[in-house]
Enzyme design. Structure first.
Site, PDB file in Angstrom:
ATOM      1  CG  ASP A 177     -17.471  11.405  14.542  1.00 50.82           C
ATOM      2  OD1 ASP A 177     -18.436  12.156  14.773  1.00 50.82           O
ATOM      3  OD2 ASP A 177     -17.607  10.223  14.162  1.00 50.82           O
ATOM      4  CG  HIS A 242     -20.722  11.967  12.568  1.00 48.16           C
ATOM      5  ND1 HIS A 242     -21.140  12.035  13.881  1.00 48.16           N
ATOM      6  CD2 HIS A 242     -21.408  10.935  12.019  1.00 48.16           C
ATOM      7  CE1 HIS A 242     -22.039  11.073  14.106  1.00 48.16           C
ATOM      8  NE2 HIS A 242     -22.228  10.400  12.994  1.00 48.16           N
ATOM      9  CD  GLU A 306     -25.117   8.044  13.582  1.00 54.69           C
ATOM     10  OE1 GLU A 306     -25.729   7.244  14.297  1.00 54.69           O
ATOM     11  OE2 GLU A 306     -24.049   8.595  13.951  1.00 54.69           O
TER      12      GLU A 306
END
Ligand SMILES: [Zn+2]
Length: 512
Positions: A177, A242, A306
């Site tokens: 991440d 990420h 995301e």
């Protein structure tokens, strides 16, 4: 109300035998006989059961099942006629314990049930009971984020052990991440040398770096530990968003070329992998080849959540890709990216899993047929996947599956972003009530997810996981019509005593 010996998850059929107790005769150690399908696991389960207070040992391999010696009082039988996978029958009488199982997982779960009983019984004793049991769903998972905060192998093992204790069988390991890359890749050492560490401005006045990573030996150890507990490990390499950690290690993989830094903030960041750079896919192939080398399980999670499109919309290489591939929007470009990565994973013989954003922008490129979609934004996202004929894992943040949320509305308690009570987790149902049997088949099961932005300490992770993970385990094990929150609440205090004996911290406040 019957307390059903306070078992969690509750077996699908259970009859306590009042007044009957198995008592180990003085001076003998009960032996356990099992035929070949389970013989190799006997040392392990006997050790576990002995630790829980019921001392026992494997019978010799050449023991005749039709003529068991007098101290061989536990018998495991393979029963292929039992209709379901992971199914077992368990009968504890005053003098004998019989386990019949459809497969080795079923036999293993019979021993986990015995382990719970043993932890609540006096030494060498077990309550009389008759159980026929199998899970409602085949995918019973937990995701742990080890990027936002890094946790040592010892804690991963503790998590795996408590998962097995609750008959959970999928460990989803979030390894990459913005805040840290945790998987050592020999041919790309900077991923962990640079990407595994970040400046810590939150917990210290000094400029120190925090982080860490898992070596090949660490992974091998965890995978073996999980296998012994009938748990499949699913590694997650989260792309294309990420990506701050991988970009810090290899800035040429980003749209701007950097410089980048491993993030010490939490949130969603605009720096993502460049979709117009072929080198990105060469690097990802190298990474996934190493993932395949150390993770023998059938699945690889490729993330997909995301991913802001700001960089792609302004990058000449990304724009060229869109033009060359006739891609109408940057949302479609992510779908193109997903297909490309999924194809790499499939070419290595593994099944790709993606967060539910992989459903977006797929009008042109679609998704590979065997791609599994994990819903997190809502159950509805899983419903969309199932309606499109894709298999899905239900882990919606809106329905009790996000265990890093606070368990109660009280500023004294840890937890972030939202509220998720124990009852919310208990009420969670992986299969929507509107689904018929054909649609239900698309739902593999569900997962609890635990993000670690707010939890640098593993003890706090434990505290937040339990007892909500106990509730989720029952939500995944029992069909919804058999669930009963009042029954669960009544069994929970005795189960918490077991958790205490296993040195597991847990939230002890109101359940709703
Ligand atoms: Zn780009």
């Amino acid at each position: 109300m019957n307390n059903f010996e306070n078992l969690i998850p509750l077996p699908s059929s259970i009859t306590p035998m009042k007044g009957i107790t198995f008592v180990t005769p003085n001076g003998i150690t009960p032996l356990v006989y099992a035929p070949s399908f389970f013989y190799d696991e006997l040392v392990f389960v006997c050790h576990h059961l002995s630790e829980a207070g019921f001392k026992c040992a494997p019978a010799p391999k050449d023991t005749d099942p039709d003529n068991l010696p007098p101290n061989c009082v536990i018998q495991v039988e393979e029963e292929p006629d039992l209709p379901m996978a992971e199914m077992y029958q368990l009968r504890v009488t005053s003098s004998f314990i019989q386990i019949r199982a459809s497969d080795s997982s079923g036999a293993f779960y019979a021993f986990e049930t015995l382990r719970q009983l043993a932890l609540s019984s006096r030494k060498g004793r077990l309550p009389g009971i008759s159980i026929i049991d199998n899970p409602a769903t085949s995918w019973r998972g937990l995701m742990l984020d080890t990027s936002r905060h890094f946790f040592p192998v010892s804690f991963i093992k503790k998590i795996l052990d408590t998962m097995a204790f609750h008959k959970l069988n999928r460990f989803h390991w979030h390894l990459t991440d913005d805040q840290g890359w945790r998987l050592y890749i020999p041919s790309l050492p900077e991923l962990t040398e640079k990407g595994g560490w970040r400046h810590d401005t939150k917990t210290t006045w000094e400029d120190v770096k925090i982080g860490g990573f898992y070596t090949e030996e660490d992974i091998t150890e965890v995978v073996k530990y999980a296998r012994e507990r009938h748990i499949i490990v699913i590694p997650e390499i989260d792309v294309p968003g990420h990506a701050s950690a991988i970009l810090t290690a290899y800035p040429e993989l980003g749209c701007t070329g950097g410089p980048y830094e491993v993030e010490d903030r939490f949130g969603i960041f605009k720096e993502v992998l460049c979709a117009g750079n072929d080198r990105v896919f060469d690097v990802l192939k190298t990474i996934f080849e190493q993932v395949c080398k150390v993770f023998p399980g059938p699945y690889i999670h490729i993330g997909g959540d995301e991913c802001p499109k700001e960089r792609w919309d302004n990058c000449p290489k990304c724009k060229k890709r869109m033009k060359d591939e006739h891609i109408a929007s940057s949302t479609q470009l992510q779908a193109w990216f997903t297909s490309k990565v999924a194809n790499i994973v499939q070419s290595l013989g593994k099944t790709p899993i993606g967060w539910d954003e992989v459903l977006d922008g797929t009008e042109v490129f679609g998704l590979p047929e065997n791609m599994i979609v994990q819903s997190w934004q809502s159950s509805e996202r899983g419903v969309i996947a199932a309606k499109r004929g894709l298999q899905t894992i239900m882990s919606p943040m809106t329905d009790g599956c996000y265990l890093d949320y606070s368990p109660i509305n009280d500023p004294a308690e840890p937890g972030r972003l939202g509220l998720c009570t124990v009852k919310n987790s208990y009420d969670y149902t992986p299969i929507p009530s509107s689904f018929d049997s054909k649609m239900s088949e698309k739902v593999l099961g569900g997962q609890a997810n635990f993000w670690t932005e707010g939890t640098p300490y593993s003890r706090v992770v434990e505290y937040l996981l339990f007892p909500r993970l106990c509730a989720i385990s029952e939500s995944l094990w029992l069909p919804s019509y058999q669930k009963d929150f009042a029954s669960f609440a009544k069994r929970l205090p005795a189960h918490k005593k077991r958790l205490k004996k296993l040195d597991i911290l847990f939230y002890d406040g109101p359940l709703e």
